[in-house]
Design an enzyme around this catalytic site. Structure first.
Site, PDB file in Angstrom:
ATOM      1  N   PRO A   1       3.204   2.207   6.642  1.00  0.00           N
ATOM      2  CA  PRO A   1       4.166   2.287   5.865  1.00  0.00           C
ATOM      3  C   PRO A   1       4.744   1.230   4.855  1.00  0.00           C
ATOM      4  O   PRO A   1       4.478   0.220   5.447  1.00  0.00           O
ATOM      5  CB  PRO A   1       5.365   2.962   7.020  1.00  0.00           C
ATOM      6  CG  PRO A   1       5.107   1.839   8.136  1.00  0.00           C
ATOM      7  CD  PRO A   1       3.408   2.103   8.098  1.00  0.00           C
ATOM      8  N   ASP A   2       5.490   1.372   3.714  1.00  0.00           N
ATOM      9  CA  ASP A   2       5.715   0.285   2.984  1.00  0.00           C
ATOM     10  C   ASP A   2       7.082  -0.029   3.566  1.00  0.00           C
ATOM     11  O   ASP A   2       8.002   0.705   3.094  1.00  0.00           O
ATOM     12  CB  ASP A   2       5.622   0.467   1.572  1.00  0.00           C
ATOM     13  CG  ASP A   2       5.913  -0.691   0.622  1.00  0.00           C
ATOM     14  OD1 ASP A   2       6.765  -1.499   0.983  1.00  0.00           O
ATOM     15  OD2 ASP A   2       5.198  -0.953  -0.539  1.00  0.00           O
ATOM     16  N   ILE A   3       7.355  -1.051   4.037  1.00  0.00           N
ATOM     17  CA  ILE A   3       8.803  -1.455   4.452  1.00  0.00           C
ATOM     18  C   ILE A   3       9.711  -1.633   3.827  1.00  0.00           C
ATOM     19  O   ILE A   3      10.834  -1.262   3.682  1.00  0.00           O
ATOM     20  CB  ILE A   3       8.469  -2.672   5.682  1.00  0.00           C
ATOM     21  CG1 ILE A   3       7.558  -2.168   6.682  1.00  0.00           C
ATOM     22  CG2 ILE A   3       9.906  -3.145   6.487  1.00  0.00           C
ATOM     23  CD1 ILE A   3       6.841  -3.575   7.594  1.00  0.00           C
TER      24      ILE A   3
ATOM     25  N   LYS B   1       4.872  -4.157 -10.002  1.00  0.00           N
ATOM     26  CA  LYS B   1       5.284  -3.847  -8.329  1.00  0.00           C
ATOM     27  C   LYS B   1       6.780  -3.829  -8.068  1.00  0.00           C
ATOM     28  O   LYS B   1       7.236  -3.198  -7.498  1.00  0.00           O
ATOM     29  CB  LYS B   1       4.931  -5.046  -7.614  1.00  0.00           C
ATOM     30  CG  LYS B   1       4.543  -4.731  -6.377  1.00  0.00           C
ATOM     31  CD  LYS B   1       3.593  -5.901  -5.443  1.00  0.00           C
ATOM     32  CE  LYS B   1       2.048  -5.663  -5.884  1.00  0.00           C
ATOM     33  NZ  LYS B   1       1.447  -6.757  -5.345  1.00  0.00           N
TER      34      LYS B   1
ATOM     35  N   ASP C   1      -2.287  -3.381   4.811  1.00  0.00           N
ATOM     36  CA  ASP C   1      -2.162  -2.245   4.085  1.00  0.00           C
ATOM     37  C   ASP C   1      -2.626  -0.710   5.246  1.00  0.00           C
ATOM     38  O   ASP C   1      -1.984   0.328   4.913  1.00  0.00           O
ATOM     39  CB  ASP C   1      -2.867  -2.064   2.875  1.00  0.00           C
ATOM     40  CG  ASP C   1      -2.478  -3.232   1.890  1.00  0.00           C
ATOM     41  OD1 ASP C   1      -1.158  -3.111   1.731  1.00  0.00           O
ATOM     42  OD2 ASP C   1      -3.159  -3.691   1.169  1.00  0.00           O
TER      43      ASP C   1
ATOM     44  N   ASN D   1      -3.683 -10.274   8.046  1.00  0.00           N
ATOM     45  CA  ASN D   1      -3.879 -11.002   6.956  1.00  0.00           C
ATOM     46  C   ASN D   1      -3.834 -12.391   7.081  1.00  0.00           C
ATOM     47  O   ASN D   1      -3.088 -12.746   8.076  1.00  0.00           O
ATOM     48  CB  ASN D   1      -2.699 -10.641   6.013  1.00  0.00           C
ATOM     49  CG  ASN D   1      -2.958  -8.914   5.519  1.00  0.00           C
ATOM     50  OD1 ASN D   1      -3.911  -8.581   4.924  1.00  0.00           O
ATOM     51  ND2 ASN D   1      -1.515  -8.391   5.162  1.00  0.00           N
TER      52      ASN D   1
ATOM     53  N   LYS E   1       8.691  -0.508  -6.791  1.00  0.00           N
ATOM     54  CA  LYS E   1       9.522  -0.564  -5.395  1.00  0.00           C
ATOM     55  C   LYS E   1      10.998  -0.743  -5.490  1.00  0.00           C
ATOM     56  O   LYS E   1      11.757  -0.917  -4.549  1.00  0.00           O
ATOM     57  CB  LYS E   1       8.943  -1.625  -4.573  1.00  0.00           C
ATOM     58  CG  LYS E   1       7.491  -1.715  -4.046  1.00  0.00           C
ATOM     59  CD  LYS E   1       7.176  -2.704  -3.000  1.00  0.00           C
ATOM     60  CE  LYS E   1       5.751  -2.779  -3.001  1.00  0.00           C
ATOM     61  NZ  LYS E   1       5.374  -3.105  -1.548  1.00  0.00           N
TER      62      LYS E   1
END
Ligand code: CTP
Length: 397
Positions: free
Chosen positions: A303-305, A335, A277, A208, A339
């Site tokens: 994974p979404d840390i 968001k 992602d 990114n 989260k």
């Protein structure tokens, strides 16, 4: 307009006195007023004229100076000063300060000061490790004096070890930190920063755009606010702020592993990293050779840390970032809810990547707070102040 900083710089008799000249230049460049106090031994290494030219002000060398209107230089100089920094500080000056001796202008100033005292030791490694010196250092620390360094490395005497004075740039960071409030004193902050890199083959990968500037500015601001800071950093050229621990990682999986091994006992977790992602399912060990065919990569979601940390049993106070290209507030608030974050910092992507400035909107349960556009460090300091406030409220509930 911010108030002009006033620093009193004490220079004692060590070879590192030549670095105090560069330090004076940096302070003047930062717009500060610098009054240099040179001890007799300090003047053996660098003369007063050098400091006078660099600071644009008179240099003080004697307790009984007829140049000071009421003859009270030992009191006047630190009145209204933001800090008294001694750099370099010899073992002799350190011993005097620890005992409260006052037999020359600098040691008298130290005794009569009404501003914070910072000391940057510089001496041979054996002098540093000498038991009385270490006792004196411990005494000064318990008296609330900030001891900056020393560093390890090559010494002027040819020996190698602990005792080098910190570099002028690093002393500047410590001075700037000493001006900041300490609402996070004793707190542990864990931070992700920079991009992740997902391997395609031995030399290529998916990443990114992220310079890491914002993450490292927040790490610095958290350290300035008194926190113990650990940065989990993707590939970035950013320099680690003083006082921060840094763990380098490459991929999102590695970043998650490092976060999970560090997150226990963390009070505040700030996810600034631009995490890819997806990762490549079967990266090639060898460099893939090009041919005329279409190359298809199979990608699987990372994974979404942040979401993992925020949904732990007893999560730390979690702060997320949302970079959006449109519908900023709507997408960012969605968001934040998704989260489970008490706080989210939203910005428009086109404003942020690689730039030195940023503009963010903070979203929390009580609504939105717009931080003014400015250098990333200014934005980071305001963000940290907001985090400290919300975190403090949570603690007093
Ligand atoms: N984050 C994370 N782990 C991921 C993805 C994101 O920790 N795998 C964190 C980022 O560090 C940032 C926030 O989550 O704090 C960004 O959320 P994300 O949903 O990734 O934002 P976008 O990538 O912008 O999402 P989308 O593509 O859905 O807009």
């Amino acid at each position: 307009m911010t108030k002009q900083r006033r620093i009193v710089l004490g220079v004692t008799g060590g070879v590192a006195a030549y670095k105090a000249a560069e330090l004076t230049r940096l302070m003047v460049k930062a717009g500060w007023q610098v009054d240099v106090v040179l001890t007799e031994a300090g003047a053996q290494f660098v003369g007063p004229v050098t400091f006078q030219a660099l600071s644009g002000r008179p240099v003080y060398t004697q307790l009984w100076s007829p140049d000071v209107s009421n003859g009270m230089a030992h009191i006047q100089l630190t009145r209204g000063a933001d800090a008294l920094l001694v750099a370099p500080a010899t073992a002799d000056l350190i011993a005097k300060a620890a005992l409260g001796l006052a037999d020359d202008l600098l040691s008298t100033l130290i005794s009569a000061r009404d501003c914070p005292l910072l000391i940057a030791p510089a001496m041979n490694r054996q002098m540093w490790e000498n038991a009385p010196n270490l006792r004196n250092i411990a005494q000064l620390e318990s008296d609330g004096v900030a001891i900056l360094g020393p560093d390890a490395g090559d010494q002027a005497c040819g020996e190698v070890g602990l005792g080098r004075m910190l570099e002028p740039e690093e002393l500047m960071l410590h001075l700037e930190a000493s001006f900041q409030p300490k609402p996070l004193a004793g707190r542990r902050v864990l931070l992700t920063a920079g991009p992740t890199f997902e391997r395609i083959d031995a030399v290529r990968g998916i990443t990114n755009s992220s310079s890491g500037k914002m993450g490292f500015a927040i790490a610095r601001a958290a350290w300035e606010a008194g926190a113990e800071v650990t940065i989990i950093a993707g590939e970035t050229a950013q320099v680690t702020p003083p006082g921060c621990r840094r763990i380098d990682v490459l991929s999102a999986q590695e970043m998650l592993g490092a976060v999970e091994s560090e997150v226990d006992d963390t009070d505040i977790f700030i996810a600034v990293a631009a995490v890819a992602d997806y990762y490549v399912l079967n990266p090639s060990e060898q460099k893939i050779k090009k041919d005329a065919h279409i190359l298809t990569l199979e990608l699987a979601p990372n994974p979404d840390i942040l979401a993992r940390v925020a949904t732990r049993d007893k999560p730390p106070f979690c702060v997320g970032f949302a970079a959006e290209s449109e519908n900023l507030l709507e997408y960012a608030e969605a968001k934040r809810k998704r989260k489970h974050l008490p706080l989210l910092a939203a910005n428009l992507v086109q404003n942020a990547i690689g730039a030195d400035d940023n503009e963010v909107i903070l979203l929390d349960d009580s609504g939105e707070t717009r931080l003014p556009h400015g250098p990333k460090l200014d934005v980071a300091r305001k963000l940290i102040a907001h985090v400290a406030q919300l975190y403090g409220k949570g603690k007093t509930k």
